[in-house]
Design a protein around this motif. Sequence first.
Motif, PDB file in Angstrom:
ATOM      1  N   MET A   1      40.744  -7.396 -20.091  1.00 41.82           N
ATOM      2  CA  MET A   1      39.329  -7.300 -19.791  1.00 41.82           C
ATOM      3  C   MET A   1      38.883  -8.636 -19.184  1.00 41.82           C
ATOM      4  N   THR A   2      38.116  -8.557 -18.114  1.00 43.46           N
ATOM      5  CA  THR A   2      37.633  -9.783 -17.486  1.00 43.46           C
ATOM      6  C   THR A   2      36.283 -10.171 -18.070  1.00 43.46           C
ATOM      7  N   LEU A   3      35.915 -11.406 -17.851  1.00 47.16           N
ATOM      8  CA  LEU A   3      34.634 -11.904 -18.338  1.00 47.16           C
ATOM      9  C   LEU A   3      33.474 -11.155 -17.692  1.00 47.16           C
ATOM     10  N   GLU A   4      33.616 -10.809 -16.423  1.00 47.27           N
ATOM     11  CA  GLU A   4      32.550 -10.094 -15.721  1.00 47.27           C
ATOM     12  C   GLU A   4      32.363  -8.680 -16.294  1.00 47.27           C
ATOM     13  N   GLU A   5      33.467  -7.994 -16.573  1.00 51.97           N
ATOM     14  CA  GLU A   5      33.388  -6.650 -17.168  1.00 51.97           C
ATOM     15  C   GLU A   5      32.747  -6.710 -18.545  1.00 51.97           C
ATOM     16  N   LEU A   6      33.166  -7.688 -19.322  1.00 51.74           N
ATOM     17  CA  LEU A   6      32.613  -7.850 -20.670  1.00 51.74           C
ATOM     18  C   LEU A   6      31.129  -8.178 -20.614  1.00 51.74           C
ATOM     19  N   ASP A   7      30.751  -9.055 -19.709  1.00 53.16           N
ATOM     20  CA  ASP A   7      29.346  -9.436 -19.571  1.00 53.16           C
ATOM     21  C   ASP A   7      28.486  -8.233 -19.201  1.00 53.16           C
ATOM     22  N   ALA A   8      28.969  -7.396 -18.297  1.00 53.67           N
ATOM     23  CA  ALA A   8      28.211  -6.198 -17.894  1.00 53.67           C
ATOM     24  C   ALA A   8      28.070  -5.234 -19.077  1.00 53.67           C
ATOM     25  N   MET A   9      29.136  -5.067 -19.843  1.00 54.85           N
ATOM     26  CA  MET A   9      29.098  -4.171 -20.995  1.00 54.85           C
ATOM     27  C   MET A   9      28.121  -4.699 -22.056  1.00 54.85           C
ATOM     28  N   ILE A  10      28.157  -5.997 -22.303  1.00 52.97           N
ATOM     29  CA  ILE A  10      27.273  -6.602 -23.298  1.00 52.97           C
ATOM     30  C   ILE A  10      25.823  -6.501 -22.860  1.00 52.97           C
ATOM     31  N   GLU A  11      25.575  -6.727 -21.591  1.00 52.64           N
ATOM     32  CA  GLU A  11      24.208  -6.652 -21.085  1.00 52.64           C
ATOM     33  C   GLU A  11      23.599  -5.272 -21.331  1.00 52.64           C
ATOM     34  N   ILE A  12      24.394  -4.238 -21.149  1.00 49.90           N
ATOM     35  CA  ILE A  12      23.918  -2.872 -21.387  1.00 49.90           C
ATOM     36  C   ILE A  12      23.731  -2.629 -22.886  1.00 49.90           C
ATOM     37  N   ASP A  13      24.724  -3.010 -23.678  1.00 48.41           N
ATOM     38  CA  ASP A  13      24.680  -2.729 -25.118  1.00 48.41           C
ATOM     39  C   ASP A  13      23.587  -3.487 -25.857  1.00 48.41           C
ATOM     40  N   LEU A  14      23.281  -4.698 -25.434  1.00 53.97           N
ATOM     41  CA  LEU A  14      22.321  -5.504 -26.187  1.00 53.97           C
ATOM     42  C   LEU A  14      20.882  -5.330 -25.742  1.00 53.97           C
ATOM     43  N   GLN A  15      20.644  -4.445 -24.783  1.00 53.20           N
ATOM     44  CA  GLN A  15      19.260  -4.164 -24.422  1.00 53.20           C
ATOM     45  C   GLN A  15      18.582  -3.479 -25.602  1.00 53.20           C
ATOM     46  N   MET A  16      17.380  -3.933 -25.884  1.00 55.57           N
ATOM     47  CA  MET A  16      16.672  -3.426 -27.051  1.00 55.57           C
ATOM     48  C   MET A  16      15.459  -2.608 -26.606  1.00 55.57           C
ATOM     49  N   ASP A  17      15.379  -1.382 -27.107  1.00 47.38           N
ATOM     50  CA  ASP A  17      14.227  -0.535 -26.854  1.00 47.38           C
ATOM     51  C   ASP A  17      13.178  -0.876 -27.908  1.00 47.38           C
ATOM     52  N   LYS A  18      12.161  -1.606 -27.504  1.00 49.84           N
ATOM     53  CA  LYS A  18      11.164  -2.100 -28.461  1.00 49.84           C
ATOM     54  C   LYS A  18      10.290  -0.989 -29.039  1.00 49.84           C
ATOM     55  N   SER A  19      10.329   0.186 -28.410  1.00 51.21           N
ATOM     56  CA  SER A  19       9.556   1.304 -28.961  1.00 51.21           C
ATOM     57  C   SER A  19      10.352   2.038 -30.045  1.00 51.21           C
ATOM     58  N   GLU A  20      11.637   1.791 -30.135  1.00 51.67           N
ATOM     59  CA  GLU A  20      12.520   2.429 -31.123  1.00 51.67           C
ATOM     60  C   GLU A  20      13.252   1.365 -31.947  1.00 51.67           C
ATOM     61  N   LEU A  21      12.506   0.475 -32.560  1.00 46.84           N
ATOM     62  CA  LEU A  21      13.121  -0.647 -33.275  1.00 46.84           C
ATOM     63  C   LEU A  21      13.947  -0.199 -34.475  1.00 46.84           C
ATOM     64  N   ALA A  22      13.522   0.838 -35.151  1.00 42.71           N
ATOM     65  CA  ALA A  22      14.290   1.324 -36.311  1.00 42.71           C
ATOM     66  C   ALA A  22      15.660   1.823 -35.856  1.00 42.71           C
ATOM     67  N   ARG A  23      15.676   2.548 -34.758  1.00 43.18           N
ATOM     68  CA  ARG A  23      16.957   3.035 -34.220  1.00 43.18           C
ATOM     69  C   ARG A  23      17.827   1.864 -33.754  1.00 43.18           C
ATOM     70  N   GLU A  24      17.194   0.878 -33.156  1.00 41.84           N
ATOM     71  CA  GLU A  24      17.928  -0.302 -32.700  1.00 41.84           C
ATOM     72  C   GLU A  24      18.533  -1.062 -33.884  1.00 41.84           C
ATOM     73  N   GLN A  25      17.792  -1.112 -34.974  1.00 39.78           N
ATOM     74  CA  GLN A  25      18.312  -1.802 -36.156  1.00 39.78           C
ATOM     75  C   GLN A  25      19.522  -1.057 -36.724  1.00 39.78           C
TER      76      GLN A  25
END
Length: 143
Positions: A1-25
């Motif tokens: 896995m490259t750093l760029e691939e990992l960074d793109a995956m993390i960017e997607i996964d760590l986005q937080m939907d502030k209207s669904e905080l309980a689900r995010e938790q």
Amino acid sequence: MTLEELDAMIEIDLQMDKSELAREQLRTPSLHNKYNKILIDEKYQFNQRQTEYDAMYFERWKIYRGKASPIEYQNTEFDPAEKVLEKDVPMYLSADPILKPYKDRLHNQKELVAFLERTLREINQRGWAIKNILESNKFDQGL
């Protein structure tokens, strides 16, 4: 896995939907588990790269110190008649073109592991961030 691939995956996964905080938790432990598994795999790869580098380093050290077999000298561009002082061997090894790709792969893997460790710390802080957002929302609503 490259750093760029990992960074793109993390960017997607760590986005937080502030209207669904309980689900995010509730998503936080699964994110931690996912990236912890990736970290373990990448640390294993780092150890493999370290072993490869150490083995090649030793082979190249033997060549520069004049301790390699005649067959090993036939397979290299280094002239065994050329004497390298012991204090100069580290300089030769650091500039060795055969050792450089091993060193680069080891360095890249080390950076990948460090990036994953920072990501896991960020995921661990995610729970506190969500809690603080919820507390701030309660305060704003006067509860």
